[in-house]
Design a protein around this motif. Structure first.
Motif, PDB file in Angstrom:
ATOM      1  N   GLY A 219       0.827  -1.195   0.000  1.00  0.00           N
ATOM      2  CA  GLY A 219       0.000   0.000   0.000  1.00  0.00           C
ATOM      3  C   GLY A 219       0.859   1.242   0.000  1.00  0.00           C
ATOM      4  O   GLY A 219       2.031   1.219   0.414  1.00  0.00           O
ATOM      5  N   GLY A 220       0.293   2.330  -0.468  1.00  0.00           N
ATOM      6  CA  GLY A 220       1.060   3.564  -0.506  1.00  0.00           C
ATOM      7  C   GLY A 220       0.213   4.730  -0.964  1.00  0.00           C
ATOM      8  O   GLY A 220      -1.014   4.639  -1.097  1.00  0.00           O
ATOM      9  N   ILE A 221       0.872   5.845  -1.221  1.00  0.00           N
ATOM     10  CA  ILE A 221       0.212   7.073  -1.668  1.00  0.00           C
ATOM     11  C   ILE A 221       1.011   7.655  -2.826  1.00  0.00           C
ATOM     12  O   ILE A 221       2.234   7.849  -2.722  1.00  0.00           O
ATOM     13  N   ASP A 222       0.333   7.904  -3.938  1.00  0.00           N
ATOM     14  CA  ASP A 222       0.906   8.646  -5.062  1.00  0.00           C
ATOM     15  C   ASP A 222       0.574  10.121  -4.882  1.00  0.00           C
ATOM     16  O   ASP A 222      -0.582  10.480  -4.595  1.00  0.00           O
ATOM     17  N   VAL A 223       1.579  10.978  -5.067  1.00  0.00           N
ATOM     18  CA  VAL A 223       1.400  12.413  -4.886  1.00  0.00           C
ATOM     19  C   VAL A 223       1.616  13.103  -6.222  1.00  0.00           C
ATOM     20  O   VAL A 223       2.661  12.944  -6.853  1.00  0.00           O
ATOM     21  N   ASP A 224       0.596  13.855  -6.658  1.00  0.00           N
ATOM     22  CA  ASP A 224       0.669  14.635  -7.893  1.00  0.00           C
ATOM     23  C   ASP A 224       0.711  16.108  -7.509  1.00  0.00           C
ATOM     24  O   ASP A 224      -0.285  16.666  -7.037  1.00  0.00           O
ATOM     25  N   LEU A 225       1.884  16.721  -7.672  1.00  0.00           N
ATOM     26  CA  LEU A 225       2.048  18.122  -7.308  1.00  0.00           C
ATOM     27  C   LEU A 225       1.411  19.027  -8.359  1.00  0.00           C
ATOM     28  O   LEU A 225       1.326  18.673  -9.538  1.00  0.00           O
ATOM     29  N   ALA A 226       0.964  20.198  -7.914  1.00  0.00           N
ATOM     30  CA  ALA A 226       0.276  21.126  -8.807  1.00  0.00           C
ATOM     31  C   ALA A 226       1.258  22.167  -9.348  1.00  0.00           C
ATOM     32  O   ALA A 226       1.886  22.906  -8.590  1.00  0.00           O
ATOM     33  N   GLU A 227       1.404  22.209 -10.680  1.00  0.00           N
ATOM     34  CA  GLU A 227       2.230  23.228 -11.319  1.00  0.00           C
ATOM     35  C   GLU A 227       1.416  24.511 -11.503  1.00  0.00           C
ATOM     36  O   GLU A 227       0.195  24.476 -11.629  1.00  0.00           O
TER      37      GLU A 227
END
Length: 370
Positions: A219-227
């Motif tokens: 299990g984990g977390i994907d992080v999508d940063l905002a440009e």
């Protein structure tokens, strides 16, 4: 010269169904079934923790995702917007004071009348793992700080931490889980006729039991940063943990069988047996984190366990003989055993436990001699 009986072809077709019931806890095992085991600090091993907080003037939001075992280092974040512009900065330093490490920093500013949106970042792979510093700004005439944010990642074999502050409304967190289990079990049987009384035959049998179990929970977390700049790119971030279970079993079952001739080559038979198996299981917990192609992975802990577990088998079937060694059998077999599993309780890592399993096999056996 007759060639009957020189060669035999046996085909066995079967369908197996398994169902698991309650988890067997420690009270289910008598003292003689237990061996020395090792669980170093297993109850406090790493697990991902997601925290939200507010700090600074105006309650600027702060988000942090971390493992309980955090890598050594420092993280300083700055994200603010004033009438004169928007400012964001990050300082990340890995390692302990006086030890080899790495430090990176970024800073960006958007002012009225000039460039009103910026996106910058820096990533480096240290001996322990990747560190990231990223900042975005946008000045649109107000004090809301829209698009102004600061991000940092620090990772190592002992764990990882992600921290962000500022306008995080466009940042996306995507939790995920995955599981996989494999089992390979071999139970070859050996039988001997004991005696025959009229139309009833008595036999005994032995079955060796050898099995391998591989269980994995991830299990984990994907992080999508905002440009904030159209067409720009910030690195993708992944933080997760993987717990594995590897177990092997070896043992033996013994039992007795009865066969009763009916009529016209048709016979009814049944077998009942019990056995014991020695199960040895090992569990590992792995932390992993990645920033684009830079990655870190480390084993957070190992636990081992050994148990003696019981098993039973009972089968019943009918056989039709056609002479010259030709026969067809239809049978149903039921089995009960304990199988090692990963048992989760709360948010921490799983413990090795045992699941009571019952299986039903329906089969067709064809034996033809040439």
């Amino acid at each position: 010269m007759s060639r009957a009986g020189r060669f035999a072809l046996t085909v066995d077709l079967c369908c197996i169904l398994y169902a698991g019931t309650a988890i067997a806890d420690e009270t289910s095992f008598t003292p003689w079934t237990r061996f020395a085991e090792s669980f170093p600090n297993f109850p406090v091993l790493s697990t991902l923790d997601l925290q939200f907080a507010a700090s600074g003037v105006g309650g600027i939001p702060v988000v942090e995702i971390s493992s309980l075992h955090r890598p050594a280092g420092i993280i300083d974040l700055l994200a603010e917007t004033t009438p004169s512009g928007s400012l964001a900065g990050v300082l990340v330093g890995s390692g302990t004071e006086g030890a080899d490490g790495a430090t990176i920093s970024v800073m960006t500013l958007s002012t009225p009348g000039g460039e009103n949106a910026t996106t910058v970042f820096a990533v480096t792979q240290t001996d322990g793992g990747p560190i990231l510093a990223a900042a975005t700004t946008r000045w649109d005439g107000g004090l809301e700080g829209g698009g102004t944010s600061a991000y940092a990642v620090m990772a190592g074999p002992e764990g990882a931490v992600f921290r962000a502050t500022g306008d995080l409304s466009q940042m996306q967190l995507q939790p995920w889980t995955a599981s996989r289990r494999r089992e390979a079990i071999r139970k070859p049987a050996y039988g001997w006729d004991v005696t025959g009384t009229g139309r009833t035959d008595v036999s005994v049998f032995l079955r060796t039991v050898n099995g391998l179990v591989s269980d994995q929970e991830e299990g984990g977390i994907d992080v999508d940063l905002a440009e904030t700049v159209s067409g720009s790119r910030l690195p993708s971030i992944l933080m997760g943990q993987r717990q594995t279970l590897l177990a092997s079993a070896s043992g033996m079952q013994a039992g007795i069988g009865l066969s009763r001739d009916l009529t016209g080559g048709l016979s009814l038979w049944t077998q009942v047996g019990v056995g014991l198996s020695r199960v040895q299981a090992e569990s590992r917990l792995v932390n992993f984190a990645s920033v684009d192609d830079a990655a870190a992975m480390g084993v957070a802990g190992i636990g081992t366990l050994r148990r003696i577990v019981p098993s039973t088998v009972m089968s019943i079937g009918v056989s039709q003989s056609y002479g010259n060694g030709h026969s067809v059998s239809v049978y149903v077999a039921g089995e009960a055993e304990l199988s090692p599993v990963l048992a989760f309780a709360g948010d921490g890592p799983a413990k090795i436990s045992f699941e009571a399993r019952r299986g039903l096999t329906v089969g067709l056996t064809m034996n033809w001699r040439f």
